[in-house]
Design an enzyme around this catalytic site. Structure first.
Site, PDB file in Angstrom:
ATOM      1  N   GLU A   1       0.821  -1.208   0.000  1.00  0.00           N
ATOM      2  CA  GLU A   1       0.000   0.000   0.000  1.00  0.00           C
ATOM      3  C   GLU A   1       0.859   1.265   0.000  1.00  0.00           C
ATOM      4  O   GLU A   1       0.488   2.282  -0.595  1.00  0.00           O
ATOM      5  CB  GLU A   1      -0.925   0.009   1.215  1.00  0.00           C
ATOM      6  CG  GLU A   1      -2.032  -1.014   1.169  1.00  0.00           C
ATOM      7  CD  GLU A   1      -3.088  -0.663   0.140  1.00  0.00           C
ATOM      8  OE1 GLU A   1      -4.162  -0.187   0.512  1.00  0.00           O
ATOM      9  OE2 GLU A   1      -2.824  -0.859  -1.070  1.00  0.00           O
TER      10      GLU A   1
ATOM     11  N   THR B   1      -7.289   8.351  -5.874  1.00  0.00           N
ATOM     12  CA  THR B   1      -7.282   8.452  -4.418  1.00  0.00           C
ATOM     13  C   THR B   1      -6.601   9.736  -3.964  1.00  0.00           C
ATOM     14  O   THR B   1      -7.038  10.385  -3.003  1.00  0.00           O
ATOM     15  CB  THR B   1      -6.569   7.239  -3.808  1.00  0.00           C
ATOM     16  OG1 THR B   1      -7.252   6.051  -4.194  1.00  0.00           O
ATOM     17  CG2 THR B   1      -6.530   7.327  -2.292  1.00  0.00           C
TER      18      THR B   1
END
Length: 319
Positions: free
Chosen positions: A132, A185
């Site tokens: 991530e 995002t």
């Protein structure tokens, strides 16, 4: 490959934030998801020999989440051999459904299984978080933890990391609709205010605490009353075409609550039964029917299990 073991692992998509649980709460879906295939190889290091289901992802193991996760695990375990990996994407990036997290979780789980389970599944969460970090610039756990562990997962703290698996204390079904629009995002996070009014914060904390209580008490009414985002959804809603209409349609069709999945653009709704969840999915699809926006839509029970082996290791006989 002669004399080599291999394994295939599936890790599911996830819904993070869950309205009132921004960056601390997520749950697993049973579909869609990603597969990672891993083989041992004699030469040290990581190679990514194939990426299927999507274009544009790097096969450089230092730039791809599956390679980053595997490299970190091999380095910590001081493994003398290498790994060849394949990534089979079953979901698009930028969907708000934890695409990079599913790949990272599948990689961590697969490598761990292939090496004889030196780590517990919970101990794999920090490794998946490294994927991530390279994908989004932030090593967050609210997607990778439920993708690995299944069910609902609360991230109580990041320093030190304290992940609380809640399992599936009450049967819930999730309708997910992914409008085919691009929403990064980074953009969805950049528009958020750094400070929040005290009264909104108090209501948000109350909703999160009540949602936890509703899950643990199997109180559908309390779950429904608590699925409300006081702070972030109002700031992000305009980024998703027809979001407000879709959310209202979901509630009108009987959903307990609905909101933005992760950073969007996917929209999720939780329901008490599979039939209602199917009706909710149809209601949201109807909102977009004449918009010209294509959709991917799913109905999923919140599963007990997250990442899992879909093909056991096999040691091939020497030729």
């Amino acid at each position: 490959m002669e004399g080599s073991e291999y394994i295939k692992v599936f890790a599911p998509a996830t819904v993070a934030n869950v309205c009132c649980g921004f960056d601390v709460l997520g749950f697993a879906l049973d579909q869609p998801g990603d597969e990672v295939w891993v083989r041992k190889k004699d030469a040290p290091g990581i190679t990514i020999s194939a990426i299927r289901g999507i274009s544009g992802l790097s096969q450089n193991p230092q730039e791809n989440v599956v390679g980053v996760v595997a490299q970190k695990m091999l380095a910590d375990l001081q493994v003398p051999f290498g790994l060849d990996m394949q990534l089979h994407k079953g979901m698009p990036v930028g969907s708000g459904l934890g695409s990079s997290a599913a790949s990272s979780a599948a990689a961590a789980y697969a490598v761990n299984e292939l090496l004889g389970k030196p780590f517990t599944t919970e101990e794999l969460v920090p490794y998946a978080m490294e994927g991530e970090r390279i994908a989004s610039g932030s090593a967050h756990a609210d997607n990778v933890a439920p993708s690995l562990l299944g069910g609902f997962v609360l991230v109580r703290s990041y320093d030190p990391l304290d992940v609380v698996p809640l399992g599936v204390p009450v049967k819930l079904y999730c309708s997910v609709v992914h409008p085919q629009v691009e929403l990064k995002t980074s953009l969805a996070r950049s528009i958020l205010k750094k400070d929040i009014p005290l009264q909104k914060g108090i209501r948000q904390w109350g909703n999160l605490a009540a949602l936890m209580a509703g899950l643990l008490k199997a109180d559908y009414g309390l779950i429904g009353r608590s699925l409300h985002d006081e702070i972030f959804e109002p700031e992000r809603a305009f980024l998703i075409p027809l979001f407000k209409q879709a959310k209202q349609a979901a509630l009108d069709a009987g959903a307990l609550g609905a909101g933005i999945s992760g950073s969007g653009p996917s929209i999720f709704a939780l329901s008490a039964t599979e039939q209602v969840a199917s009706e909710v999915k149809t209601a949201i699809e109807q909102v977009y029917l004449s918009s010209g926006i294509d959709l991917h839509a799913y109905v999923s029970q919140v599963p007990e299990q997250g990442a899992r082996v879909i093909q056991q290791p096999t040691l091939h006989a020497q030729q």
